[in-house]
Design a protein around this motif. Structure first.
Motif, short mmCIF file in Angstrom:
data_model
loop_
_atom_site.label_atom_id
_atom_site.label_comp_id
_atom_site.label_asym_id
_atom_site.label_seq_id
_atom_site.Cartn_x
_atom_site.Cartn_y
_atom_site.Cartn_z
N ASN A 1 0.85 -1.18 0.00
CA ASN A 1 0.00 0.00 0.00
C ASN A 1 0.88 1.23 0.00
O ASN A 1 1.74 1.38 0.87
CB ASN A 1 -0.94 0.03 1.21
N ALA A 2 0.69 2.08 -1.01
CA ALA A 2 1.50 3.30 -1.15
C ALA A 2 0.66 4.54 -0.93
O ALA A 2 0.97 5.61 -1.43
CB ALA A 2 2.14 3.33 -2.53
N GLY A 3 -0.45 4.38 -0.18
CA GLY A 3 -1.30 5.53 0.10
C GLY A 3 -2.53 5.55 -0.79
O GLY A 3 -2.88 4.55 -1.44
N PRO A 4 -3.24 6.67 -0.83
CA PRO A 4 -4.46 6.78 -1.61
C PRO A 4 -4.24 6.41 -3.08
O PRO A 4 -3.20 6.72 -3.66
CB PRO A 4 -4.85 8.25 -1.47
N PHE A 5 -5.23 5.73 -3.66
CA PHE A 5 -5.22 5.33 -5.07
C PHE A 5 -4.07 4.37 -5.40
O PHE A 5 -3.55 4.36 -6.50
CB PHE A 5 -5.17 6.55 -6.00
N THR A 6 -3.68 3.55 -4.41
CA THR A 6 -2.71 2.49 -4.69
C THR A 6 -3.31 1.52 -5.69
O THR A 6 -4.38 0.96 -5.44
CB THR A 6 -2.32 1.75 -3.40
N PRO A 7 -2.65 1.26 -6.82
CA PRO A 7 -3.20 0.30 -7.79
C PRO A 7 -2.85 -1.14 -7.40
O PRO A 7 -1.83 -1.39 -6.75
CB PRO A 7 -2.49 0.68 -9.10
N PHE A 8 -3.70 -2.06 -7.77
CA PHE A 8 -3.41 -3.47 -7.52
C PHE A 8 -2.27 -3.92 -8.42
O PHE A 8 -2.29 -3.70 -9.63
CB PHE A 8 -4.66 -4.32 -7.74
N LEU A 9 -1.27 -4.58 -7.81
CA LEU A 9 -0.11 -5.05 -8.55
C LEU A 9 -0.46 -6.31 -9.35
O LEU A 9 -1.43 -7.00 -9.07
CB LEU A 9 1.04 -5.33 -7.59
N TYR A 10 0.39 -6.58 -10.33
CA TYR A 10 0.20 -7.74 -11.22
C TYR A 10 0.93 -8.95 -10.69
O TYR A 10 2.08 -8.86 -10.24
CB TYR A 10 0.73 -7.39 -12.61
N LYS A 11 0.27 -10.12 -10.71
CA LYS A 11 0.90 -11.37 -10.30
C LYS A 11 0.89 -12.35 -11.46
O LYS A 11 -0.16 -12.63 -12.04
CB LYS A 11 0.18 -11.99 -9.10
N GLU A 12 2.05 -12.85 -11.79
CA GLU A 12 2.16 -13.88 -12.82
C GLU A 12 1.55 -15.19 -12.32
O GLU A 12 1.52 -15.47 -11.12
CB GLU A 12 3.65 -14.13 -13.16
N THR A 13 1.08 -16.00 -13.27
CA THR A 13 0.55 -17.32 -12.92
C THR A 13 1.62 -18.14 -12.18
O THR A 13 2.79 -18.16 -12.57
CB THR A 13 0.12 -18.06 -14.19
N ASP A 14 1.20 -18.75 -11.08
CA ASP A 14 2.06 -19.62 -10.26
C ASP A 14 3.14 -18.87 -9.48
O ASP A 14 3.98 -19.50 -8.82
CB ASP A 14 2.73 -20.71 -11.10
N ALA A 15 3.13 -17.54 -9.54
CA ALA A 15 4.09 -16.78 -8.74
C ALA A 15 3.64 -16.77 -7.28
O ALA A 15 2.48 -17.05 -6.96
CB ALA A 15 4.19 -15.36 -9.27
N GLU A 16 4.57 -16.45 -6.38
CA GLU A 16 4.23 -16.34 -4.97
C GLU A 16 3.21 -15.22 -4.77
O GLU A 16 3.15 -14.27 -5.56
CB GLU A 16 5.50 -16.05 -4.16
N PRO A 17 2.39 -15.31 -3.72
CA PRO A 17 1.40 -14.24 -3.46
C PRO A 17 2.07 -12.86 -3.42
O PRO A 17 3.14 -12.70 -2.84
CB PRO A 17 0.82 -14.62 -2.11
N LEU A 18 1.42 -11.92 -4.07
CA LEU A 18 1.90 -10.53 -4.09
C LEU A 18 0.66 -9.66 -3.96
O LEU A 18 0.03 -9.30 -4.95
CB LEU A 18 2.65 -10.24 -5.39
N SER A 19 0.30 -9.34 -2.75
CA SER A 19 -1.00 -8.74 -2.48
C SER A 19 -0.91 -7.23 -2.30
O SER A 19 0.06 -6.70 -1.76
CB SER A 19 -1.63 -9.36 -1.23
#
Length: 628
Positions: free
Chosen positions: A404-422
């Motif tokens: 979380n980088a503050g207001p309007f933080t965009p959801f990050l991209y996760k590649e298939t089978d990559a470790e959780p990146l929430s």
């Protein structure tokens, strides 16, 4: 069916059609927002700070349905929808006067669960009750409940486009509706439309995704083509009867969490749009979110009130939506009355996505809900329970932590089978300030809202298969939201207060947010200055120990305010209706209800001359009056 012995009562109701539109009689509540300006302010003072503690149950009426409808009252008669029926009651006794049985099956295909609208009539036509049902608008005689024969096709008209689940906005002899279009990029347009109330003739349609050659089309790239989803789902627009201008709340574009096919700011998405109510002619717009990727819909336009600021007097819209940011907009020009500045916001990394570099931030008024968090903000055992806190830390670890980088933080991209990146978005899901919207006292400039601290968590991934992840879409985007808890966008950072889950992974008992409370507040903002006057936690968790129960536990509904110095609000998930001192935020009264009151409260004068307060809760209309 009309009940006997009500002729005098109905004659008075019909006569009330001569009352000037936009200025309700003091004892009436003729729309879900009470007045055209959407203030939800009543000038009644019989119930006030000094005696509200004597408020007691007067009567109740079972709806035979669960909905969020706000009843309306005109000259002592109450009207509301209940699945396949529209009902009129004596508002002083709860006695049924008439019930119109629709020709549709009960359930989701019945009348709107949001409420009905009232048109006072004119020299040639009697008062009408207007209500939506699917893709039709029905006009009923207010005195009898019978369909108005000369309206459209024997009392109803087809909308000629997506249906609408809200209530028609009555603007003189025009009614305005939105559109319950799905969250699909291509499909039926979610455009608001205007109709003649007398005849049912369609007068105009406002294009929320301008075609090539129209102003602002360039803000969509080529994404304007056959665009659907950018709709007005808000339950009513705001209307200025003195100027004939309607203020339309336009939601965000679809898909909610991916916009690579619509590069640009996407005007008129997430905007208040001012139009001539009779012609639909564009006046101005103000966009609260550029290129929405967070589902920060415009849930309401806000109340219209007079304010006095350092720059002089204004008629202004107090706009607060799911972002929880407070924008005070000049009603004539749409310009911010208090400063708003474009500030940089963090970019994301989803392939093909467009990220707008800035967003509009109010300078004076802070956000009314939580908009950011860190690891240090996770609840402690002292905040709630040791079990809840431990479950929250475990959820953080399971999700791989939260970016979380503050207001309007965009959801990050996760590649298939990559470790959780929430990622975590705050406020998320239901807001912020949702469809309940704000109430405002036009005599003081104080604006009252139920502001929640909600969240959404997860990432953006390439969609697997051809099915959409979200229930409110029928076509899948190239990329969509998911999380460690599954596909779809609606997972929150919360855990059971018990810390326990069943064998299917479902919480045991009540869940609560995993960041520090309070999680919902009743907040008063002084619109004249933009400063917060007061804020108090709204709602409690009875499962928690004494002394830490009142942590904020609310839904999407909002408050109403009276000249008696009271703010009434249900909205909470603890089955209560409460009254607060409008000047200080002190709680003065509460009553336990039949169920959660996920609807806005209202107040009125009955035919017996007494002031009542009523709310829809748990499938029942509950009315209260002072003990005599």
């Amino acid at each position: 069916m009309l009940k006997a012995g009500t002729a005098a009562l109905l004659a008075c109701t019909a006569a009330s059609g001569l009352v000037a539109q936009g200025v309700p009689a003091d004892g009436d509540w003729p729309s879900i927002q009470r007045d055209a300006a959407a203030t939800r302010y009543s000038p009644l003072t019989e119930i006030n700070r000094s005696n509200v503690d004597d408020l007691a149950s007067a009567w109740s009426y079972p709806l035979r349905a669960f909905n969020t409808a706000v009843p309306i009252v005109i000259d002592g008669v109450m009207y509301f929808p209940a699945q396949s029926r529209v009902v009129a009651l004596d508002a002083a006794s709860g006695e049924e006067i008439w019930a119109h049985e629709g020709d549709m099956p009960p359930g989701p295909n019945g009348f709107s669960g949001r409420g009905v609208s009232y048109w006072p009539g004119d020299a040639s036509h009697g008062p009408r009750i207007l209500v939506t049902a699917g893709d039709r608008i029905h006009a009923l005689d207010a005195a009898t409940g019978e369909p108005v024969a000369d309206f459209g096709d024997s009392g109803s008209i087809a909308m000629g486009g997506p249906g609408y689940g809200g209530t028609p906005t009555v603007a003189g002899n025009t009614m305005i509706i939105g559109a319950a279009s799905l969250e699909n990029p291509q499909g039926p347009a979610g455009n608001p439309r205007g109709y003649d109330i007398v005849t049912g003739e369609r007068l105009w349609e406002f294009d929320t995704t301008p075609d090539e050659g129209q102003p602002y089309s360039e803000t969509w790239g080529d994404g304007w083509k056959d665009r659907g989803g950018t709709n007005m789902w808000g339950f009513q627009a705001t209307y200025d009867a003195s100027t004939g201008i309607a203020y339309l709340p336009i939601a965000g574009p679809a898909h909610n969490y991916y916009g690579g096919d619509r590069p640009g700011t996407n005007v008129y998405g997430n905007s208040v749009v001012a139009v001539d109510a009779r012609t639909g002619e564009y006046k101005w717009h103000f966009q609260t979110v550029h290129h929405d990727l967070w589902d920060i819909d415009m849930s309401n336009a806000g109340p219209l009130i007079p304010v006095e600021t350092e720059t002089g007097g204004h008629m202004a819209l107090a706009n607060i939506g799911k972002s929880s940011y407070f924008y005070l907009l000049d009603a004539e020009t749409g310009e911010p009355v208090h400063p708003v500045e474009e500030r940089p916001v963090p970019p994301g990394n989803v392939p093909g996505e467009y990220y707008h570099p800035t967003q509009p931030f109010p300078v004076v008024t802070p956000p009314l809900s939580r908009v950011e968090m860190t690891y240090q903000d996770i609840v402690s055992p002292e905040d709630t329970t040791p079990e809840h806190s431990a479950a929250c830390y475990a959820m953080w670890e399971k999700a791989g932590g939260f970016f979380n980088a503050g207001p309007f933080t965009p959801f990050l991209y996760k590649e298939t089978d990559a470790e959780p990146l929430s990622t975590i978005q705050l406020p998320g899901g239901t807001g912020g300030v949702n469809w309940g919207g704000a109430a405002a006292d036009p005599t003081t400039g104080l604006v009252y809202v139920n502001a929640q601290d909600t969240s959404l968590m997860g990432w953006v991934e390439k969609v697997e298969g051809g099915k959409p992840y979200s229930f409110d879409a029928t076509s899948a985007p190239e990329y969509d939201r998911a999380s460690v808890d599954g596909k779809g966008p609606f997972f929150t950072f919360s855990a059971p207060l018990s810390g326990k889950y069943d064998e299917r992974g479902r919480p045991v008992g009540t869940s609560a947010p995993c960041y520090k409370p309070p999680w919902a507040r009743l907040t008063a903002v002084n619109a004249n200055t933009g400063e917060i006057a007061w804020a108090v936690p709204l709602g409690l968790f009875e499962e928690l120990p004494e002394g830490r129960q009142v942590l904020g536990n609310s839904g999407s509904a909002g408050p109403s305010v009276t000249a008696g110095g009271l703010v009434f609000v249900g909205a909470t998930n603890d089955k209560r209706l409460r009254a607060f001192d409008a000047a200080t935020g002190e709680q003065l009264w509460e009553s336990v209800l039949n169920g959660n009151a996920n609807a806005n409260p209202m107040t009125y004068r009955g035919r017996d001359g007494r002031q009542y307060v009523a709310i829809n809760a748990g499938g029942m209309i509950a009315a209260f009056v002072l003990n005599q």
